[in-house]
Design an enzyme around this catalytic site. Structure first.
Site, PDB file in Angstrom:
ATOM      1  N   GLU A  51       0.875  -1.158   0.000  1.00 17.11           N
ATOM      2  CA  GLU A  51       0.000   0.000   0.000  1.00 17.11           C
ATOM      3  C   GLU A  51       0.919   1.216   0.000  1.00 17.11           C
ATOM      4  OE1 GLU A  51      -2.879   1.456   3.288  1.00 17.11           O
ATOM      5  OE2 GLU A  51      -2.953  -0.714   3.262  1.00 17.11           O
ATOM      6  N   ASP A  60      -5.260   9.822   9.646  1.00 15.08           N
ATOM      7  CA  ASP A  60      -3.974   9.297  10.097  1.00 15.08           C
ATOM      8  C   ASP A  60      -3.569   9.809  11.468  1.00 15.08           C
ATOM      9  OD1 ASP A  60      -3.024   7.520   8.036  1.00 15.08           O
ATOM     10  OD2 ASP A  60      -3.051   9.280   6.734  1.00 15.08           O
TER      11      ASP A  60
END
Lengths: 436, 276
Positions: free
Chosen positions: B60, B71
Site C-alpha cells: 500500500e 492518520d
C-alpha cells in the site's frame, strides 16, 4: 436541510420567530432550496469523509430534520436566542457612515449579541441538538478563538463537556481567548501538527470525532464541512437575514439594493444572504480576505483565488497547489484565515447569484477605522471586510441605479478581540503616529 | 512508459491475485503500507523492496497529503517529511512501477483531493500504465465515487473502500458491492496507529462483511506485532500494517539500520500471517 425535498422545491422549516418564511409561496428560487438529499449544491458540497463517520453524520442529519420540524425545539431555540443571546439584533441606519459612503448603510448589529458575534446562533442551535441526541461531550475547532469561546459558552450554559482544538500557533497569538475558554470550563488542546493553525485544528477535531463519535458531537463553527453541516449551520444562522429582511422593510419601506457580508468559511454571509436569495433585485456581495492582495499569493480568497477541490469533507473552492495540497491562507483577520469556503457560497458564486470579491488587509483596516470614527462602533476586523466592500460597491451601485443605493451590511462581530491587531496596525500601542 | 530502453511495460498484478495465492497456501495476506517520498522517493522505493523481500504480499503506497484526517501522528509526521522533501504526486507512479516490477500488487492509498486535482481519469490511466493495482480511498465513499468507479472499470484497477464498526448492514452491502481487490475493514473507530489491542469490534465486522460479499476482507488499524498479525489472520483474509512499519523508518536516522528494522518487523509479520 431537505433530504425529503429535491432541488427546486422549497422547504417549510419554521424560522426562529415562529413564522415559515423559507420558500414562501410566490418566491420560488431553486438556488435557495438546495441542497439535494446528499448535500450537493450543484456540483459542490457532498460528503467526503471516512466511512467511520457516515453513521454519525446520517444520524445528525436525521435528528436535525426532526428537531427543526418540532415546535418545542424551535420554541426552545427561539427562547435561548431571545433571553440569553440578546436577539433579534437591531438593524441600524448608520447616518454618518452613510454620508461618507454615498449610500444608505444599514448595519445588522450582530456585534451586540452575547459573546459578540453571530456565532452564538450556531452554537446554541447545535448544543441544543446535542442535548436532544443525548450526547454529553462536545468538541470544536477554533482559529482565533471566537468559535471556541462561543462553544465553551453554550456548553457551560447547557451543561456539556467541551474540548476545543486550537492550532498551537493560534494559542500563542490569542492567549486571552484561551484563558476565556478555560474560564468557561472548556479544555483547550493546542494542535502541533501541520501549519499549527485552523485547518490543522479541524483535522485534529475530526480525528477525535472518529475515535469518540458514540459520545461526542463535533460542533463545527461554520457553514462548511461534510453534509449535513453546511445546511445545518445555515439553518441555525439564517435568522440574521430573516430578521434583517423584515427589519429593512419596516425601517425603510423596501428591500435593500444590496446585502454585504464577509466570507471566510461563510456562516455569517450565508445567514445574511439566505432570506434574500429569492429577491432578484437584491444584489448579494461576499467579501473575501484579500490579505496582501490576491496577486501576492498571500490571501484567503478561496473563491477569487482558489480552485475547485475537496477539503474537510466538501467539494468547494480552496487554496491548493498543482498537486492538490492545501496552501496556507493569510489574512489580518483570524476569522477569515481559512483556505476554503462553504459549498453553498461556491454554488452561489458559480450560478452568479452572489458576487465574491477580495478585500485587502489595508482596505479592511481603513474601513475599520472609518466605522470607529463615524459611528462609535468598533467592528470585528472580519466585519470590516464587509464594510470596505460596501464602500467600494456603493458608487458603482449609485451609477447603475441612478440614485443613492441602500446597502445592508452584516456587522457580524465586535472588535474588542482585535484591539491588539488594530493597535499594532495603526501604531497606537507604542505612541507612534496614527497610520492614514 | 514509452522509453525505448524498456522492452515491455510493467504489467502489474491486481490485489485479488495475491489474496488468491495466500488463500491457496492456507494463510492470510500481508498488506504493508509505506508513504511514497518518505523520506525521499528513492528511499521509499528501497523500503518497499525490503517489504517485498521480507514476505509482504501487497504494498500500500501512501500518497502524502497536507490534511490527512484519518492518520495518527506517525503517518502524519512521515507525510509532512515527504512533502517537505519535495514529494510530487507524479512520484507515486515511479514508486508503484518499482513495486510492480518486484512482482507484488501496488495499491495507492490516497485522500481524494490530489486525485481530483490530477484528474480522476488521467490518474487512473497513469497508475495503470505504471503497473499499479488500484486505489484505497479513506475519505471517499461510494456515494461520491462515480467518476472513480468508472475510471477504475476502464483501466481495470482495484478499488478498495473502507467499512467501519459503525457501518450499518445496508452500508456494508452497498460499499462492498463496489469494492474490488479487497474490502478494508477498520478494526477500531479511530485513526491509524499502533495499538495494544486491534479492536474487539473487528471479528464481528469481518463476519458482517462476509455475509455481504465474497470479496476478501483485510483488517487494518492498530496491528504492529507478529502476534497481532496472527490473531487477525485467524478471522480475516488480510492483515494490514502501516504505522508500525513507518515508525521503523521514522525513528531510525541511519538508513541502513532503518531498513534492517523494517525487514525484521516485516518478517515477523509475515510469519504471523502464516500462524493463523
Amino acid at each position: 436541510m431537505a433530504p425529503q425535498h429535491g432541488p427546486g422545491e422549497s422547504g417549510h422549516h419554521p424560522t426562529t420567530d415562529g413564522s415559515t418564511a423559507r420558500g414562501a409561496a410566490g418566491r420560488p428560487d431553486d438556488r435557495r432550496a438546495g441542497p439535494d438529499a446528499a448535500g450537493h449544491f450543484g456540483r459542490f458540497g457532498g460528503r467526503f469523509m471516512p466511512e467511520a463517520l457516515t453513521a454519525a453524520l446520517d444520524e445528525l442529519g436525521a435528528e436535525f430534520d426532526k428537531a427543526i420540524a418540532d415546535p418545542s425545539f424551535v420554541a426552545e431555540f427561539d427562547r435561548m436566542l431571545r433571553e440569553y443571546a440578546n436577539l433579534p439584533s437591531p438593524l441600524y441606519l448608520a447616518q454618518r457612515l452613510s454620508a461618507r459612503a454615498g449610500a444608505r448603510i444599514l448595519l445588522k448589529r450582530e456585534d451586540l449579541n452575547h459573546t459578540g458575534a453571530h456565532k452564538i446562533r450556531n452554537v446554541l442551535g447545535q448544543a441544543l441538538l446535542v442535548k436532544r441526541m443525548g450526547k454529553r461531550r462536545v468538541i470544536a475547532e477554533t482559529g482565533a478563538g471566537q468559535h471556541g469561546v462561543a462553544t465553551a459558552t453554550a456548553c457551560a450554559y447547557l451543561d456539556l463537556d467541551c474540548v476545543v482544538y486550537m492550532g498551537a500557533e493560534d494559542t500563542r497569538r490569542q492567549a486571552l481567548n484561551v484563558a476565556r475558554m478555560r474560564m468557561l470550563g472548556a479544555e483547550v488542546i493546542p494542535v502541533e501538527t501541520g501549519s499549527r493553525t485552523l485547518k490543522d485544528a479541524i483535522n485534529e477535531a475530526l480525528r477525535d470525532w472518529v475515535a469518540n463519535v458514540d459520545t461526542t458531537h463535533y460542533l463545527l463553527g461554520t457553514a462548511a464541512g461534510p453534509h449535513p453541516f453546511p445546511v445545518l449551520v445555515r439553518e441555525f444562522v439564517r435568522g440574521i437575514g430573516d430578521e434583517a429582511r423584515a427589519q429593512a422593510l419596516e425601517l425603510t419601506g423596501g428591500l435593500p439594493d444590496a446585502v454585504a457580508a464577509c466570507v471566510g468559511g461563510g456562516s455569517n454571509a450565508i445567514g445574511a444572504f439566505h432570506a434574500f436569495v429569492p429577491d432578484a433585485d437584491v444584489r448579494l456581495y461576499g467579501f473575501e480576505a484579500g490579505g496582501d492582495g490576491v496577486e501576492t499569493g498571500r490571501h484567503a480568497a478561496s473563491i477569487t483565488g482558489g480552485a475547485v477541490g475537496v477539503l474537510h469533507g466538501a467539494r468547494t473552492f480552496l487554496l491548493q497547489d498543482a498537486d492538490g495540497q492545501t496552501v496556507e491562507s493569510h489574512s489580518i483577520s483570524a476569522g477569515l484565515d481559512y483556505p476554503a469556503v462553504g459549498p453553498e457560497h461556491a454554488w452561489l458564486a458559480e450560478t452568479g447569484r452572489a458576487s465574491y470579491q477580495p478585500v485587502t488587509d489595508a482596505e479592511a483596516m481603513a474601513a475599520f477605522q472609518l466605522l470607529c470614527r463615524t459611528e462609535g462602533i468598533i467592528p470585528a476586523i472580519e466585519s470590516a471586510h464587509a464594510l470596505a466592500g460596501a464602500l467600494r460597491v456603493a458608487p458603482q451601485l449609485a451609477a447603475e441605479l441612478g440614485r443613492e443605493p441602500t446597502i445592508l451590511v452584516n456587522l457580524s462581530g465586535r472588535g474588542d478581540k482585535d484591539m491588539e491587531t488594530a493597535g499594532n496596525w495603526f501604531g497606537l500601542l507604542d505612541g507612534a503616529e496614527v497610520r492614514s | 512508459m514509452n522509453e525505448p530502453q524498456v522492452a515491455e511495460p510493467v504489467v502489474g498484478r491486481r490485489a485479488g491475485s495475491a489474496f488468491g495465492t495466500a488463500r491457496e497456501q492456507g494463510r492470510a495476506t500481508l498488506v504493508g503500507y509505506l508513504p511514497a517520498g518518505f523520506p525521499t522517493v528513492a528511499e521509499a522505493i528501497e523500503g518497499c523492496r525490503v517489504l517485498v523481500d521480507s514476505g509482504v504480499d501487497v504494498i500500500e503506497i501512501g500518497l502524502p497529503y497536507s490534511d490527512p484526517v484519518m492518520d495518527g501522528p506517525v503517518i502524519q509526521r512521515a507525510a509532512e517529511r515527504a512533502l517537505a522533501n519535495g514529494f510530487r504526486v507524479a512520484d507515486v507512479f515511479r514508486t508503484a512501477e518499482a513495486v510492480a516490477a518486484a512482482g507484488v500488487p501496488a495499491l495507492v492509498m490516497t485522500y481524494w483531493n490530489p486525485i481530483e486535482r490530477y484528474g480522476v481519469s488521467a490518474f487512473a490511466r497513469d497508475l495503470a500504465a505504471a503497473g499499479g493495482a488500484g486505489l484505497i480511498t479513506p475519505d471517499l465513499t461510494p456515494e461520491e465515487a462515480g467518476d472513480w468507479i468508472a475510471a477504475a472499470e476502464q483501466h481495470d484497477l482495484d478499488r478498495v473502500f473502507l467499512v467501519a464498526p459503525s457501518s450499518t448492514a445496508q452500508r456494508i452491502a452497498t460499499t462492498t458491492a463496489v469494492c474490488r481487490g479487497f474490502v478494508y475493514a477498520a478494526s477500531v473507530m479511530g485513526v491509524t496507529g499502533a495499538r495494544e489491542q486491534t479492536g474487539q469490534a473487528a471479528p464481528a465486522l469481518v463476519e458482517r462483511v462476509r455475509r455481504a460479499t465474497t470479496v476478501p476482507v483485510g483488517v487494518g488499524l492498530g496491528v504492529s506485532t507478529g502476534g497481532q498479525a496472527a490473531e487477525v489472520a485467524g478471522y480475516a483474509d488480510g492483515v494490514i500494517v502501516g504505522s508500525a512499519l513507518v515508525r521503523c523508518l521514522l525513528d531510525e536516522p541511519d538508513p541502513a539500520a532503518a531498513r534492517r528494522r523494517l525487514g525484521a518487523l516485516a518478517t515477523e509479520l509475515a510469519e504471523g500471517v502464516r500462524k493463523r
